[in-house]
Design a protein around this motif. Structure first.
Motif, PDB file in Angstrom:
ATOM      1  N   TRP A 170       0.805  -1.221   0.000  1.00  0.00           N
ATOM      2  CA  TRP A 170       0.000   0.000   0.000  1.00  0.00           C
ATOM      3  C   TRP A 170       0.838   1.271   0.000  1.00  0.00           C
ATOM      4  O   TRP A 170       0.301   2.378  -0.063  1.00  0.00           O
ATOM      5  CB  TRP A 170      -0.915   0.018   1.233  1.00  0.00           C
ATOM      6  CG  TRP A 170      -0.290  -0.564   2.476  1.00  0.00           C
ATOM      7  CD1 TRP A 170      -0.498  -1.819   2.982  1.00  0.00           C
ATOM      8  CD2 TRP A 170       0.659   0.056   3.358  1.00  0.00           C
ATOM      9  NE1 TRP A 170       0.250  -2.014   4.123  1.00  0.00           N
ATOM     10  CE2 TRP A 170       0.956  -0.887   4.380  1.00  0.00           C
ATOM     11  CE3 TRP A 170       1.259   1.303   3.403  1.00  0.00           C
ATOM     12  CZ2 TRP A 170       1.853  -0.617   5.422  1.00  0.00           C
ATOM     13  CZ3 TRP A 170       2.156   1.586   4.426  1.00  0.00           C
ATOM     14  CH2 TRP A 170       2.442   0.645   5.417  1.00  0.00           C
ATOM     15  N   THR A 171       2.164   1.166   0.059  1.00  0.00           N
ATOM     16  CA  THR A 171       3.019   2.338   0.221  1.00  0.00           C
ATOM     17  C   THR A 171       2.870   3.346  -0.914  1.00  0.00           C
ATOM     18  O   THR A 171       2.745   4.549  -0.680  1.00  0.00           O
ATOM     19  CB  THR A 171       4.494   1.914   0.337  1.00  0.00           C
ATOM     20  OG1 THR A 171       4.658   1.049   1.466  1.00  0.00           O
ATOM     21  CG2 THR A 171       5.397   3.126   0.505  1.00  0.00           C
ATOM     22  N   ALA A 172       2.877   2.870  -2.148  1.00  0.00           N
ATOM     23  CA  ALA A 172       2.805   3.781  -3.293  1.00  0.00           C
ATOM     24  C   ALA A 172       1.506   4.584  -3.281  1.00  0.00           C
ATOM     25  O   ALA A 172       1.520   5.796  -3.512  1.00  0.00           O
ATOM     26  CB  ALA A 172       2.932   2.998  -4.598  1.00  0.00           C
ATOM     27  N   ARG A 173       0.403   3.918  -3.003  1.00  0.00           N
ATOM     28  CA  ARG A 173      -0.887   4.614  -3.005  1.00  0.00           C
ATOM     29  C   ARG A 173      -0.969   5.630  -1.867  1.00  0.00           C
ATOM     30  O   ARG A 173      -1.545   6.714  -2.037  1.00  0.00           O
ATOM     31  CB  ARG A 173      -2.028   3.602  -2.903  1.00  0.00           C
ATOM     32  CG  ARG A 173      -2.171   2.744  -4.149  1.00  0.00           C
ATOM     33  CD  ARG A 173      -3.260   1.702  -4.016  1.00  0.00           C
ATOM     34  NE  ARG A 173      -4.532   2.303  -3.714  1.00  0.00           N
ATOM     35  CZ  ARG A 173      -5.247   2.055  -2.614  1.00  0.00           C
ATOM     36  NH1 ARG A 173      -4.809   1.194  -1.715  1.00  0.00           N
ATOM     37  NH2 ARG A 173      -6.401   2.635  -2.422  1.00  0.00           N
ATOM     38  N   LEU A 174      -0.415   5.296  -0.709  1.00  0.00           N
ATOM     39  CA  LEU A 174      -0.437   6.223   0.414  1.00  0.00           C
ATOM     40  C   LEU A 174       0.401   7.459   0.110  1.00  0.00           C
ATOM     41  O   LEU A 174      -0.040   8.598   0.341  1.00  0.00           O
ATOM     42  CB  LEU A 174       0.081   5.522   1.672  1.00  0.00           C
ATOM     43  CG  LEU A 174       0.130   6.361   2.961  1.00  0.00           C
ATOM     44  CD1 LEU A 174      -1.260   6.864   3.326  1.00  0.00           C
ATOM     45  CD2 LEU A 174       0.720   5.535   4.106  1.00  0.00           C
ATOM     46  N   ARG A 175       1.592   7.253  -0.417  1.00  0.00           N
ATOM     47  CA  ARG A 175       2.454   8.391  -0.754  1.00  0.00           C
ATOM     48  C   ARG A 175       1.837   9.231  -1.865  1.00  0.00           C
ATOM     49  O   ARG A 175       1.909  10.466  -1.832  1.00  0.00           O
ATOM     50  CB  ARG A 175       3.833   7.879  -1.184  1.00  0.00           C
ATOM     51  CG  ARG A 175       4.637   7.235  -0.057  1.00  0.00           C
ATOM     52  CD  ARG A 175       5.965   6.693  -0.569  1.00  0.00           C
ATOM     53  NE  ARG A 175       6.750   6.088   0.503  1.00  0.00           N
ATOM     54  CZ  ARG A 175       7.935   5.500   0.327  1.00  0.00           C
ATOM     55  NH1 ARG A 175       8.451   5.435  -0.902  1.00  0.00           N
ATOM     56  NH2 ARG A 175       8.591   4.986   1.348  1.00  0.00           N
TER      57      ARG A 175
END
Length: 246
Positions: A170-175
């Motif tokens: 989920w890191t890319a979507r959160l950033r």
């Protein structure tokens, strides 16, 4: 509806296949194949996926995984009321909370961001795994923006997960969401930094962070097949040559 020849139903994970064992063998096989088609088409052809989900639902409406698949298929074609009803049914059947964030996002889709935001504060959120909690945070930030509170959206996304250097699914979507929220409140330099961080983490290409970075840098890519393109079909126009109006 026709089923692809290579689909057997065995492609489903073991938990779903376990649920289908409550059905007669032939029926279970039919439902399984339709569920595989839903999963296969959900991103590339959501309308078709929705059709297969309706078939599976007609055949086995008492199976939780079928209700969940029907919910995601309806969600994919923006039938939010229908999706919410299916998610609620699946949740009642299983007692599990993993659908809570997407249920809240359905509320947003129905024009009820206040309801989505209220759901972000419910005890069910504490029962979610880390991925689910991050998803809930994304939905809550979206609800804030829906309500005309962009600064609050920025604050909502600030979290240990955002600050972590660890790359998770989920890191890319959160950033990316954080960068987009920063851009909305006029913090362009910070937004560019976070779009770059999103791109670094986006191993599966789930965001358009590279395009957003190009926009911020004033780069415009010319389609080589465009009749109006420059003679050098590989040319990239930049803002230094011809300012782009964003």
């Amino acid at each position: 509806m026709p089923i692809d020849e290579d689909v057997t139903g065995d492609e489903l994970d073991k938990d779903v296949k376990q649920e289908l064992m409550s059905l007669p063998k032939t029926l279970a096989e039919d439902v399984a194949r339709n569920l595989v088609m839903v999963a296969r088409l959900l991103d590339e052809d959501p309308e078709q996926a929705y059709g297969y989900a309706k078939v599976a639902l007609r055949l086995a409406s008492r199976v939780p995984s079928v209700r969940e698949a029907a919910g995601f298929a309806a969600y994919g074609v923006q039938k939010y009321a229908e999706a919410l009803a299916e998610f609620r049914a699946a949740r009642r059947m299983t007692g599990l909370q993993h659908l809570w964030p997407v249920m809240a996002d359905c509320e947003r889709g129905l024009g009820r961001p206040e309801k989505a935001l209220a759901m972000a504060g419910e005890p069910e959120v504490q029962k979610l795994d880390k991925a689910g909690q991050v998803e809930m945070r994304l939905v809550a930030a979206g609800a804030r923006r829906d309500m005309g509170q962009p600064d609050a959206a920025v604050v909502t996304l600030q979290s240990p997960e955002l600050a972590s250097n660890s790359v998770q699914p989920w890191t890319a979507r959160l950033r990316y969401a954080y960068a987009d929220a920063l851009l909305e409140v006029g913090r362009e330099e910070e937004a560019r930094e976070w779009f770059a961080k999103a791109l670094e983490a986006d191993q599966g290409g789930v965001t358009d962070a590279s395009d957003r970075l190009a926009e911020l840098d004033g780069v415009e890519f010319i389609d080589a097949l465009d009749e109006d393109a420059p003679e050098d079909e590989g040319e990239i126009k930049t803002g230094e040559d011809e300012p782009r109006q964003d």
